[in-house]
Design an enzyme around this catalytic site. Structure first.
Site, PDB file in Angstrom:
ATOM      1  N   ALA A 110      35.221  44.339  37.656  1.00 45.37           N
ATOM      2  CA  ALA A 110      35.929  46.047  37.769  1.00 45.37           C
ATOM      3  C   ALA A 110      36.821  45.217  38.983  1.00 45.37           C
ATOM      4  O   ALA A 110      37.917  44.028  37.928  1.00 45.37           O
ATOM      5  CB  ALA A 110      34.873  45.610  39.326  1.00 45.37           C
ATOM      6  N   LYS A 111      38.435  45.802  39.673  1.00 42.34           N
ATOM      7  CA  LYS A 111      39.436  45.606  39.896  1.00 42.34           C
ATOM      8  C   LYS A 111      39.765  46.374  40.583  1.00 42.34           C
ATOM      9  O   LYS A 111      39.902  47.876  40.490  1.00 42.34           O
ATOM     10  CB  LYS A 111      40.156  45.131  38.590  1.00 42.34           C
ATOM     11  CG  LYS A 111      41.765  44.770  38.749  1.00 42.34           C
ATOM     12  CD  LYS A 111      41.194  43.347  39.125  1.00 42.34           C
ATOM     13  CE  LYS A 111      42.258  42.098  39.320  1.00 42.34           C
ATOM     14  NZ  LYS A 111      41.472  40.067  39.022  1.00 42.34           N
ATOM     15  N   GLY A 112      41.335  46.390  41.255  1.00 41.44           N
ATOM     16  CA  GLY A 112      40.842  47.086  42.640  1.00 41.44           C
ATOM     17  C   GLY A 112      42.576  46.829  43.244  1.00 41.44           C
ATOM     18  O   GLY A 112      43.199  45.660  42.885  1.00 41.44           O
TER      19      GLY A 112
END
Ligand code: NAD
Length: 426
Positions: A110-112
């Site tokens: 995931a990333k954000g």
């Protein structure tokens, strides 16, 4: 009209998809699994209000993209940068899936982040932005679901605010069971001794092992670093401890050079006092930023942002080795040129994976209520990353392929195996 910024952004996602498709073709990836891995599971966009110091309310946009969780909870950093958007987050989330898989960790990717320039805000404002973003994310993150960590312009303090906010939304009897909702926390607040240096240590270790396989040591090797933040600083620290010589640094503010060697500790102390800027450091001279990648050296470490070495400048690189401290710093066109010129690229999903390996140990420590010393942690990270390095090297030699292709084959095959064993519900 397409602006330069849009063109660069488009290619970041294109880049990861081209890398994935090339691997999928070469291993004849199961077509159904290819469909699953080509898209992201969840793309969360949050607009949330925060009260500024002057009493006005400002609306911020935050992102969390969860690519795949076949191997375990989603895992990946949060960055605060004006370029953060959903496409960036998608590309970076995919890279996290490959990275955690390659490292053999029980995680997905995931990333954000938040689309801001953090230098424009006070500490109090940054705290309120972080806490409100965490609150808005709600149950989209969680210690067994999605575990953020620091990335560009976020740090231990950011993670401490996130952990505290998330834990504060739980009944008091459950608070302590939620501490591992984020990793990269300060040691006094559930963090892991050594997590802060684990990414840079991994960059150093993979370079050291590469030269070891060639029968060479790091002594006297000249290196240049783009980005003198967490990753760039610690990589430089460990490399110079082994006798390598830092001759140039580029950050968001300046590019500095000293052929006799730049004192890493002095530069770190200097930049810390100047909001992370290396500009004006007396132990080096400022140079034209455009000439940075073309400097004669043995090792080039891009440790800032993605898409830095492209068709436009790859031909000028003189280094023998590019060690990708950053995520996606060499695009597919740049890589083709560099490989044709005989340069070895240690790919991001291997080179900077010391960070997520360190995060895994922090998560385990919290989960099991254990406490490890710095020495124990560094040994654990060293052992795990060394194993992964030799697995990739083995495939490079066996298949006579480049390092990224080998790393991708190992990472994607592991996920494919998990899907085939389990099947697709229902
Ligand atoms: P950081 O915020 O600590 O440092 C970033 C550095 O990059 C700063 O020195 C900044 O001045 C420089 N920079 C920013 N824009 C630049 C530009 N346009 N040109 C040159 N320099 C520029 O960030 P970090 O945590 O060190 O992360 C750096 C890279 O490493 C990112 O790509 C990140 O995704 C990757 N990474 C970080 C970790 C981690 O544990 N922190 C783990 C894996 C990968």
């Amino acid at each position: 009209m397409t602006t330069i910024k849009e063109a660069t952004k488009k290619s970041m996602l294109d880049n990861v998809m081209q890398q994935f498709n090339k691997t999928a073709d070469s291993i004849k990836l199961n077509p159904n699994i290819r469909k699953i891995l080509s898209i992201t599971n969840n793309e969360i966009i949050l607009n949330f209000p925060v009260k500024m110091d002057n009493g006005e309310v400002q609306i911020f946009t935050g992102y969390r993209v969860q690519h795949n969780n076949a191997l375990g909870p989603y895992k990946g950093g949060l960055r605060y940068h004006p370029t953060v958007d959903v496409d960036d987050a998608k590309a970076l989330a995919m890279w996290m899936t490959w990275k955690t898989s390659l490292a053999g960790l029980p995680y997905g990717g995931a990333k954000g982040g938040i689309q801001i320039d953090p230098t424009a805000y006070s500490i109090g404002e940054l705290e309120r932005i972080t806490r409100r973003f965490t609150y808005a994310l709600g149950e989209n993150i969680g210690p067994e679901h999605d575990i953020p960590a620091p990335d560009v312009n976020t740090n231990e303090q950011t993670m401490a605010w996130m952990a505290d906010t998330f834990m504060s939304t739980k009944p008091s009897s459950e608070r302590s069971r939620n501490q591992h909702v984020v990793t990269g926390k300060p040691v006094g607040s559930g963090g892991l001794e050594g997590r802060n240096r684990s990414t840079g240590y991994g960059v150093y270790l993979t370079i050291k092992l590469l030269y070891k396989s060639r029968g060479e040591s790091l002594k006297g090797k000249k290196f240049i670093v783009q980005g003198f933040g967490n990753v760039g600083y610690w990589a430089s620290h460990f490399l110079t401890q082994d006798g390598a010589i830092l001759i140039a640094v580029q950050d968001a503010h300046a590019t500095i050079v000293n052929q006799k060697g730049i004192a890493v500790a002095a530069l770190f102390d200097y930049s810390k006092k100047r909001k992370g800027s290396v500009q004006g450091f007396s132990g080096a001279e400022e140079m034209d930023p455009k000439l940075f990648f073309g400097l004669a050296c043995d090792i080039l470490i891009p440790a800032a942002l993605g898409n830095q070495i492209t068709a436009e400048n790859a031909y000028s690189v003189k280094a023998d080795v590019i060690a990708e401290g950053a995520n996606g710093p060499v695009d597919t066109d740049g890589e083709k040129i560099a490989l044709e010129n005989g340069i070895t690229i240690i790919p991001d999903i291997l080179c900077n994976s010391g960070g997520v390996i360190g995060s895994y140990f922090e998560w385990l420590q919290n989960r099991n209520g254990e406490l490890w010393s710095l020495e124990e942690v560094m040994q654990k990270i060293d052992k795990k990353l060394t194993e992964v390095f030799y697995k990739v090297e083995g495939l490079v030699e066996e298949g006579e392929i480049d390092w990224r292709t080998a790393a991708y084959i190992l990472a994607i095959t592991r996920i494919e195996t998990a899907y085939i064993q389990r099947g697709i519900f229902p």
